[in-house]
Scaffold this active site. Structure first.
Site, PDB file in Angstrom:
ATOM      1  N   LEU A  33       0.878  -1.160   0.000  1.00  0.00           N
ATOM      2  CA  LEU A  33       0.000   0.000   0.000  1.00  0.00           C
ATOM      3  C   LEU A  33       0.917   1.212   0.000  1.00  0.00           C
ATOM      4  O   LEU A  33       1.898   1.248   0.755  1.00  0.00           O
ATOM      5  CB  LEU A  33      -0.902   0.020   1.241  1.00  0.00           C
ATOM      6  CG  LEU A  33      -2.053  -0.980   1.299  1.00  0.00           C
ATOM      7  CD1 LEU A  33      -2.869  -0.776   2.571  1.00  0.00           C
ATOM      8  CD2 LEU A  33      -2.962  -0.850   0.078  1.00  0.00           C
ATOM      9  N   ASP A  34       0.621   2.197  -0.837  1.00  0.00           N
ATOM     10  CA  ASP A  34       1.466   3.390  -0.912  1.00  0.00           C
ATOM     11  C   ASP A  34       1.559   4.065   0.459  1.00  0.00           C
ATOM     12  O   ASP A  34       0.693   3.884   1.322  1.00  0.00           O
ATOM     13  CB  ASP A  34       0.886   4.386  -1.915  1.00  0.00           C
ATOM     14  CG  ASP A  34       0.779   3.793  -3.310  1.00  0.00           C
ATOM     15  OD1 ASP A  34       1.517   2.836  -3.595  1.00  0.00           O
ATOM     16  OD2 ASP A  34      -0.047   4.289  -4.095  1.00  0.00           O
ATOM     17  N   LYS A  35       2.578   4.869   0.614  1.00  0.00           N
ATOM     18  CA  LYS A  35       2.811   5.575   1.881  1.00  0.00           C
ATOM     19  C   LYS A  35       1.583   6.377   2.322  1.00  0.00           C
ATOM     20  O   LYS A  35       1.242   6.409   3.506  1.00  0.00           O
ATOM     21  CB  LYS A  35       4.022   6.492   1.736  1.00  0.00           C
ATOM     22  CG  LYS A  35       4.357   7.304   2.975  1.00  0.00           C
ATOM     23  CD  LYS A  35       5.551   8.214   2.718  1.00  0.00           C
ATOM     24  CE  LYS A  35       5.803   9.131   3.909  1.00  0.00           C
ATOM     25  NZ  LYS A  35       6.952  10.038   3.671  1.00  0.00           N
ATOM     26  N   HIS A  88       1.043   1.549  -8.080  1.00  0.00           N
ATOM     27  CA  HIS A  88       0.116   2.699  -8.063  1.00  0.00           C
ATOM     28  C   HIS A  88      -1.081   2.472  -8.988  1.00  0.00           C
ATOM     29  O   HIS A  88      -1.584   3.413  -9.621  1.00  0.00           O
ATOM     30  CB  HIS A  88       0.822   3.988  -8.483  1.00  0.00           C
ATOM     31  CG  HIS A  88       1.841   4.475  -7.508  1.00  0.00           C
ATOM     32  ND1 HIS A  88       1.624   4.567  -6.155  1.00  0.00           N
ATOM     33  CD2 HIS A  88       3.120   4.905  -7.709  1.00  0.00           C
ATOM     34  CE1 HIS A  88       2.706   5.032  -5.553  1.00  0.00           C
ATOM     35  NE2 HIS A  88       3.634   5.239  -6.475  1.00  0.00           N
TER      36      HIS A  88
END
Length: 237
Positions: A102-104, A187
């Protein structure tokens, strides 16, 4: 497995403390005192105790984390805190890793485990494990976009995504949607909306396979999966 390594890995104490436990004669294997830290044991068969407490061996662990923003999905990072930093010390000993990413700045469900085989199969495109996301979109998402996502979206690099199920929860200048995808490109959700001229301003993963993020689990909190959940997860591969 060496008994000193087993005891240390199961979180009963530091290596130094385990050595003292053995020396004091309070560690038993099948009813016999064991003082030799190098002694080999089979944790799945042998009755291993520290005093009167039986050591229950866990080969694999599975944690469901409600990931907050600001943490990267990695085991270590030189710049940012990682999701491993959210674990209690007693759980860090299992050397878990995040299943997928999961992205930051993305929140939501993230599975952590030391089961490498399961990780590979849950993240492999071959098994098409569904993942559900909730998002805020800058731009008006319309009915026509549902069909576009259903047919696959061509990203900026020319890659055509697998069919995705788009549900519109609110359609205006700032839309709210849910999206189910069965792959995990870098993403991907953000890039899919960029491909139709829109921008994701908030993103949260709600589910992965049979696992769902329950309301009671607050940001930054996690819990261990039940045996039933682990069984369901393995069947979803």
């Amino acid at each position: 497995m060496r008994i000193d390594k087993l005891l240390s890995n199961q979180g009963v104490g530091s290596r130094k403390e385990v050595k003292q436990f053995l020396k004091k004669g309070i560690v038993t294997v099948n009813g016999m005192v064991q003082k030799d830290g190098k002694a080999q044991v089979n944790p799945e068969v042998d009755d291993i105790r520290l005093g009167n407490e039986k050591i229950c061996y866990k080969r694999f662990v599975y944690f469901l984390l409600h990931k907050p923003q600001g943490y990267v999905s990695a085991t270590e990072d030189l710049r940012d805190p990682t999701v491993i930093d959210l674990l209690r010390e007693k759980d860090k000993i299992y050397d878990v890793h995040p299943v997928g990413r999961l992205d930051k700045n993305t929140e939501g469900l993230l599975l952590l485990t030391n089961d490498g085989e399961l990780t590979h199969q849950l993240t492999s495109p071959k098994y098409k494990v569904p993942k559900t996301y909730y998002a805020h979109i800058q731009g008006q998402v319309a009915e026509k976009h549902i069909e576009m996502f259903k047919n696959g979206v061509v990203l900026e690099d020319g890659y055509e995504t697998l069919p995705a199920m788009l549900t519109i929860l609110q359609s205006d200048a700032c839309s709210e949607i849910e999206l189910i995808i069965t792959e995990g490109k870098f993403h991907q959700v953000k890039r899919m909306f960029e491909a139709i001229g829109m921008k994701v301003t908030y993103l949260k993963r709600l589910s992965m396979g049979p696992l769902t993020l329950e309301e009671g689990l607050k940001l930054g909190e996690y819990r261990e999966l039940t045996e039933i959940e682990v069984s369901q997860l393995k069947k979803s591969r």
